[in-house]
Design a protein around this motif. Structure first.
Motif, mmCIF file in Angstrom:
data_model
loop_
_atom_site.group_PDB
_atom_site.id
_atom_site.type_symbol
_atom_site.label_atom_id
_atom_site.label_comp_id
_atom_site.label_asym_id
_atom_site.label_seq_id
_atom_site.Cartn_x
_atom_site.Cartn_y
_atom_site.Cartn_z
ATOM 1 N N ILE A 47 0.905 -1.342 -0.002
ATOM 2 C CA ILE A 47 -0.081 0.069 -0.014
ATOM 3 C C ILE A 47 1.134 1.457 0.067
ATOM 4 C CG2 ILE A 47 -1.843 1.185 1.236
ATOM 5 C CD1 ILE A 47 -2.700 -1.519 2.531
ATOM 6 N N ALA A 48 0.925 1.954 -1.157
ATOM 7 C CA ALA A 48 1.671 3.276 -1.185
ATOM 8 C C ALA A 48 1.026 4.384 -1.340
ATOM 9 C CB ALA A 48 2.503 3.046 -2.515
ATOM 10 N N GLY A 49 1.127 5.130 -0.247
ATOM 11 C CA GLY A 49 0.198 6.423 0.058
ATOM 12 C C GLY A 49 0.163 6.601 1.435
ATOM 13 N N ASP A 50 -0.499 7.920 1.823
ATOM 14 C CA ASP A 50 -0.900 8.337 3.088
ATOM 15 C C ASP A 50 -2.460 8.822 3.028
ATOM 16 O OD1 ASP A 50 -0.636 8.681 5.750
ATOM 17 O OD2 ASP A 50 1.053 10.026 5.393
ATOM 18 N N GLY A 51 -2.900 8.989 4.208
ATOM 19 C CA GLY A 51 -4.283 9.864 4.088
ATOM 20 C C GLY A 51 -5.009 9.551 5.385
ATOM 21 N N PRO A 52 -6.170 9.936 5.481
ATOM 22 C CA PRO A 52 -7.016 9.819 6.803
ATOM 23 C C PRO A 52 -7.339 8.699 7.611
ATOM 24 C CG PRO A 52 -8.437 10.949 5.107
ATOM 25 C CD PRO A 52 -6.832 10.746 4.485
ATOM 26 N N LYS A 111 1.729 -10.112 5.391
ATOM 27 C CA LYS A 111 1.170 -10.177 4.090
ATOM 28 C C LYS A 111 0.547 -8.691 3.764
ATOM 29 C CE LYS A 111 -1.423 -14.493 3.295
ATOM 30 N NZ LYS A 111 -2.646 -15.271 2.899
ATOM 31 N N VAL A 112 0.857 -7.791 4.470
ATOM 32 C CA VAL A 112 0.533 -6.359 4.179
ATOM 33 C C VAL A 112 1.713 -5.410 4.446
ATOM 34 C CG1 VAL A 112 -1.259 -4.432 4.411
ATOM 35 C CG2 VAL A 112 -1.984 -6.891 4.483
ATOM 36 N N GLN A 113 2.117 -4.711 3.367
ATOM 37 C CA GLN A 113 3.036 -3.400 3.838
ATOM 38 C C GLN A 113 2.499 -2.215 3.511
ATOM 39 O OE1 GLN A 113 6.620 -4.507 1.462
ATOM 40 N NE2 GLN A 113 6.987 -6.363 2.390
ATOM 41 N N PHE A 114 2.845 -1.463 4.264
ATOM 42 C CA PHE A 114 2.471 0.136 4.079
ATOM 43 C C PHE A 114 3.686 0.943 3.791
ATOM 44 C CE2 PHE A 114 -0.892 -1.216 6.777
ATOM 45 C CZ PHE A 114 -1.993 -0.687 6.393
ATOM 46 N N LEU A 115 4.017 1.313 2.576
ATOM 47 C CA LEU A 115 5.172 2.138 1.965
ATOM 48 C C LEU A 115 5.248 3.492 2.265
ATOM 49 C CD1 LEU A 115 5.304 0.141 -1.546
ATOM 50 C CD2 LEU A 115 6.097 -0.599 0.766
ATOM 51 N N PRO A 127 6.742 11.251 -6.543
ATOM 52 C CA PRO A 127 6.230 10.414 -8.199
ATOM 53 C C PRO A 127 7.295 9.648 -8.561
ATOM 54 C CG PRO A 127 5.525 13.006 -7.724
ATOM 55 C CD PRO A 127 6.348 12.636 -6.442
ATOM 56 N N ASP A 128 8.574 9.979 -8.677
ATOM 57 C CA ASP A 128 9.751 9.362 -9.219
ATOM 58 C C ASP A 128 9.945 7.826 -8.546
ATOM 59 O OD1 ASP A 128 9.785 11.069 -11.300
ATOM 60 O OD2 ASP A 128 11.832 11.804 -10.537
ATOM 61 N N ASP A 129 9.740 7.928 -7.311
ATOM 62 C CA ASP A 129 9.870 6.434 -6.574
ATOM 63 C C ASP A 129 8.677 5.795 -6.534
ATOM 64 O OD1 ASP A 129 12.647 7.377 -5.580
ATOM 65 O OD2 ASP A 129 11.692 8.594 -3.979
ATOM 66 N N LEU A 130 7.600 6.442 -6.733
ATOM 67 C CA LEU A 130 6.330 5.505 -6.999
ATOM 68 C C LEU A 130 6.311 4.843 -8.199
ATOM 69 C CD1 LEU A 130 3.587 4.580 -5.935
ATOM 70 C CD2 LEU A 130 2.741 6.911 -6.924
ATOM 71 N N ARG A 131 6.791 5.640 -9.126
ATOM 72 C CA ARG A 131 6.883 4.987 -10.430
ATOM 73 C C ARG A 131 7.751 3.614 -10.646
ATOM 74 N NH1 ARG A 131 5.630 10.128 -12.518
ATOM 75 N NH2 ARG A 131 7.712 10.992 -12.303
ATOM 76 N N LYS A 132 8.845 3.750 -10.050
ATOM 77 C CA LYS A 132 9.525 2.663 -9.836
ATOM 78 C C LYS A 132 9.116 1.407 -9.049
ATOM 79 C CE LYS A 132 13.731 5.671 -9.606
ATOM 80 N NZ LYS A 132 14.560 6.202 -8.781
ATOM 81 N N ILE A 133 8.171 1.669 -8.029
ATOM 82 C CA ILE A 133 7.431 0.496 -7.345
ATOM 83 C C ILE A 133 6.343 0.150 -8.328
ATOM 84 C CG2 ILE A 133 5.853 0.150 -5.506
ATOM 85 C CD1 ILE A 133 8.615 0.762 -4.208
ATOM 86 N N THR A 134 5.644 0.824 -9.073
ATOM 87 C CA THR A 134 4.473 0.455 -9.743
ATOM 88 C C THR A 134 4.988 -0.616 -10.901
ATOM 89 O OG1 THR A 134 3.665 2.705 -9.597
ATOM 90 C CG2 THR A 134 2.617 1.305 -11.294
ATOM 91 N N VAL A 135 6.023 -0.277 -11.437
ATOM 92 C CA VAL A 135 6.561 -1.508 -12.702
ATOM 93 C C VAL A 135 6.652 -2.771 -12.087
ATOM 94 C CG1 VAL A 135 9.101 -0.463 -12.761
ATOM 95 C CG2 VAL A 135 7.677 -0.824 -14.738
#
Length: 364
Positions: free
Chosen positions: A218-223, A240-244, A249-257
């Protein structure tokens, strides 16, 4: 002589990829661009090829921050705008100040609605919803130039306010896909974006009970972050679940791929969600990652054109797990042909043509 464009948004600007892409396109097209945001939720250092500033807010609550921002924005625009300016307001929370200055100076205003602001889940049933609806009703029908982020949003605004917005989807730039698809073990299910309600995140966490050899990132933050972290502990799913956390944006793109499955299973949390085309869908398409999708109009529309993943039957955890397994059993490689076609259709290079046309018309 190209006009000056003053772009403004209730945003700290740092992670807003739509605004960044729009401003860069306009700047590269020869416009003199200036960007104004604010320091709500921080002011990370950033570099842009055009000038930008952030209005300092002293408000402690979002309600008062909106008023403070528009008041201060009005005075900044009053100083900066002249008859050679196009104003560019992003979302309804930056619209009033722009509208008043545009009217005062008789200069063009381009309004970009990233969502249906008055129908967002966070304000439903509250007094603030009535205020935003009133503002929309008073201003939007009088606008000459409007863009919005999905075809369904455009239909909604047309029906509600009789305006015909140009659709400029928030697609990423076209990526040439040359990387070797990783053979992950365990496989990776990825959620990227804000940790807000109605995103299906809690249901996907529960679905992990039915998934073997899979890790949910799970990549992101919020309420809702703390609530979801507590759910993971309660369900004993820490392995089984990781909070990243929130990523650049550049680091996220590296994870998405690296993901085997991307996830966008928004629930019907009101019309803004129902008619949305989430950024993460288009980001995963460019990263050539197959998608787990909910049966909402914009996602169904993409799936009808390109077989880029699976649509969940409903938000029952076992049905989410079944759809994930279906994608994993087919394998990421089997979706590549359709993802390649979709990536050519849903890219910023196609969208910016429409964007530039709007600003050309506003310049006249």
């Amino acid at each position: 002589m190209k006009k000056k464009i003053i772009t403004s948004a209730f945003s700290n600007l740092y992670t807003d990829q739509r605004i960044e892409k729009v401003c860069r396109t306009l700047y590269e097209a020869g416009y003199e661009v200036e960007l104004i945001g604010n320091d709500w939720k921080g002011a990370d250092p950033m570099e842009r090829p055009y000038p930008f500033s952030r209005i300092q807010l002293s408000s402690g609550s979002l309600k008062t921050a909106y008023f403070e921002f528009n008041w201060k924005l009005y005075h900044q625009l009053k100083k900066k705008a002249d008859h050679n300016t196009i104003l560019h307001a992003n979302d309804v929370d930056a619209l009033l100040a722009n509208y008043l200055i545009a009217k005062k100076l008789n200069i063009p205003l381009v309004f970009d609605s990233h969502e249906i602001f008055s129908e967002m889940p966070a304000i439903q049933g509250k007094m603030s919803q009535k205020i935003w609806r009133y503002l929309e009703k008073q201003v939007i029908p009088k606008l000459k130039f409007m863009i919005t982020a999905s075809g369904s949003y455009a239909k909604w605004f047309r029906k509600k306010y009789g305006i015909d917005p140009v659709v400029v989807q928030n697609a990423p730039k076209k990526q040439d896909f040359t990387i070797e698809i990783p053979e992950n073990n365990p496989k990776i299910l990825l959620y990227q974006g804000a940790l807000n309600p109605f995103r299906g995140i809690d249901k996907a966490i529960l679905a992990m009970h039915n998934l073997e050899g899979v890790i949910f990132k799970i990549a992101g933050d919020g309420p809702r972050k703390r609530e979801y972290e507590e759910l993971v502990i309660k369900e004993k799913l820490e392995h089984k679940v990781q909070f990243l956390g929130k990523l650049k944006p550049d680091d996220l793109r590296k994870i998405t791929v690296t993901a085997d499955v991307g996830m966008s299973i928004e629930e019907n949390g009101g019309e803004s969600y129902f008619y949305s085309l989430p950024n993460k869908v288009l980001d995963c398409i460019q990263a050539r990652v197959p998608l787990l999708l909910s049966n909402l109009p914009e996602m169904q529309n993409i799936k009808n054109q390109f077989d880029i993943g699976e649509i969940i039957q409903d938000h029952q955890p076992e049905n989410i797990a079944a759809a994930v397994n279906k994608i994993l059993n087919k394998g990421r490689k089997s979706y590549q042909g359709e993802l390649e076609k979709a990536s050519a259709a849903f890219c910023w290079e196609n969208e910016e043509i429409k964007l530039l046309k709007v600003f050309e018309n506003a310049s006249k």
